[in-house]
Design an enzyme around this catalytic site. Structure first.
Site, PDB file in Angstrom:
ATOM      1  N   GLY A  46      37.889  59.012 -63.026  1.00 32.56           N
ATOM      2  CA  GLY A  46      38.709  57.876 -63.441  1.00 32.56           C
ATOM      3  C   GLY A  46      37.866  56.618 -63.551  1.00 32.56           C
ATOM      4  O   GLY A  46      36.880  56.462 -62.835  1.00 32.56           O
ATOM      5  N   GLN A  51      35.544  47.862 -64.305  1.00 27.43           N
ATOM      6  CA  GLN A  51      34.333  48.455 -63.714  1.00 27.43           C
ATOM      7  C   GLN A  51      33.137  48.401 -64.665  1.00 27.43           C
ATOM      8  O   GLN A  51      32.003  48.599 -64.241  1.00 27.43           O
ATOM      9  CB  GLN A  51      34.599  49.906 -63.277  1.00 27.43           C
ATOM     10  N   CYS A  94      34.809  56.134 -55.326  1.00 29.53           N
ATOM     11  CA  CYS A  94      34.908  55.199 -56.439  1.00 29.53           C
ATOM     12  C   CYS A  94      33.523  55.007 -57.039  1.00 29.53           C
ATOM     13  O   CYS A  94      32.557  54.857 -56.300  1.00 29.53           O
ATOM     14  CB  CYS A  94      35.453  53.858 -55.930  1.00 29.53           C
ATOM     15  N   LEU A  95      33.436  54.995 -58.371  1.00 28.18           N
ATOM     16  CA  LEU A  95      32.139  54.827 -59.031  1.00 28.18           C
ATOM     17  C   LEU A  95      31.526  53.460 -58.727  1.00 28.18           C
ATOM     18  O   LEU A  95      30.320  53.294 -58.833  1.00 28.18           O
ATOM     19  CB  LEU A  95      32.287  55.010 -60.549  1.00 28.18           C
ATOM     20  N   HIS A 136      44.926  54.656 -57.897  1.00 24.44           N
ATOM     21  CA  HIS A 136      43.615  54.075 -57.596  1.00 24.44           C
ATOM     22  C   HIS A 136      43.148  53.195 -58.766  1.00 24.44           C
ATOM     23  O   HIS A 136      42.672  52.073 -58.551  1.00 24.44           O
ATOM     24  CB  HIS A 136      42.632  55.235 -57.335  1.00 24.44           C
ATOM     25  N   GLU A 137      43.311  53.695 -59.998  1.00 19.34           N
ATOM     26  CA  GLU A 137      42.824  52.949 -61.169  1.00 19.34           C
ATOM     27  C   GLU A 137      43.675  51.711 -61.446  1.00 19.34           C
ATOM     28  O   GLU A 137      43.150  50.671 -61.824  1.00 19.34           O
ATOM     29  CB  GLU A 137      42.774  53.857 -62.409  1.00 19.34           C
ATOM     30  N   HIS A 140      42.587  48.916 -59.419  1.00 18.24           N
ATOM     31  CA  HIS A 140      41.421  48.213 -59.984  1.00 18.24           C
ATOM     32  C   HIS A 140      41.866  47.095 -60.923  1.00 18.24           C
ATOM     33  O   HIS A 140      41.260  46.029 -60.958  1.00 18.24           O
ATOM     34  CB  HIS A 140      40.545  49.172 -60.792  1.00 18.24           C
TER      35      HIS A 140
HETATM   36 NI    NI Z   1      37.491  53.290 -58.352  1.00 19.61          NI
END
Ligand code: NI
Length: 172
Positions: A46, A51, A94-95, A136-137, A140
């Site tokens: 995701g 990001q 998370c990236l 989660h996204e 963000h």
């Molecule tokens: Ni994340």
């Protein structure tokens, strides 16, 4: 499509609240394609536009990991319109916070309203990993990270680690 650098903790950009997309046009579709390529390359399941530094309410998700065919999902202006009372716990990562994994409890199911790549209004019922991932996204897009859902002690430890690593990087 182009791969873009992923913004990492402790960059304050990650705390930005993203703006709704007004018009779904080719620029937005190109951005979604860049997000997808960046996410696949990472690799991750995701990604939110913020990001890669774009303050737009855009999310890409694909839970297929290494499998083919791919199942990309694109969400424009996603909004949670219903959540289950039942909760589920997943170990999230998370990236933007590499190599950190912590258990987070969230509603087990949710319903998401969004625009698709053609600007059509859609609704999707999500459960399992997809429910966790979309929540989660969407966090963000509101400047919230998964570590904001864990204990303060654990969160501070993570932030400290990344702040220290950033300083070391800066001083070389
Ligand atoms: Ni994340």
């Amino acid at each position: 499509m182009a791969k873009r650098p992923i913004i990492k903790l402790p960059d304050p950009v990650l705390k930005t609240v993203s703006e709704p997309v007004e018009t779904v046009d080719d620029d937005i579709r190109a951005l979604l394609d860049d997000m997808l390529e960046t996410m696949y390359d990472a690799p991750g399941i995701g990604l939110a536009a913020i990001q890669i530094g774009e303050r737009k309410r855009l999310v890409t998700i694909d839970l297929s990991r290494d499998e083919t065919p791919k199942h990309p999902h694109f969400f424009i202006n996603p909004e949670i319109v219903w959540t289950s009372d039942e909760m589920a716990t997943y170990e999230e990562g998370c990236l933007s916070i590499p190599e950190v994994f912590e258990e987070v409890e969230r509603p087990a199911e949710c319903r998401v309203r969004f625009l698709d790549r053609d600007g059509a209004e859609c609704e999707l019922h999500c459960d399992g990993l997809l429910a966790t991932c979309i929540q989660h996204e969407i966090d963000h897009l509101n400047g919230v990270l998964f570590i904001d859902h864990i204990s303060r002690l654990k969160r501070e430890r993570v932030v400290k680690k990344f702040t220290k690593a950033k300083k070391l990087e800066a001083t070389g």
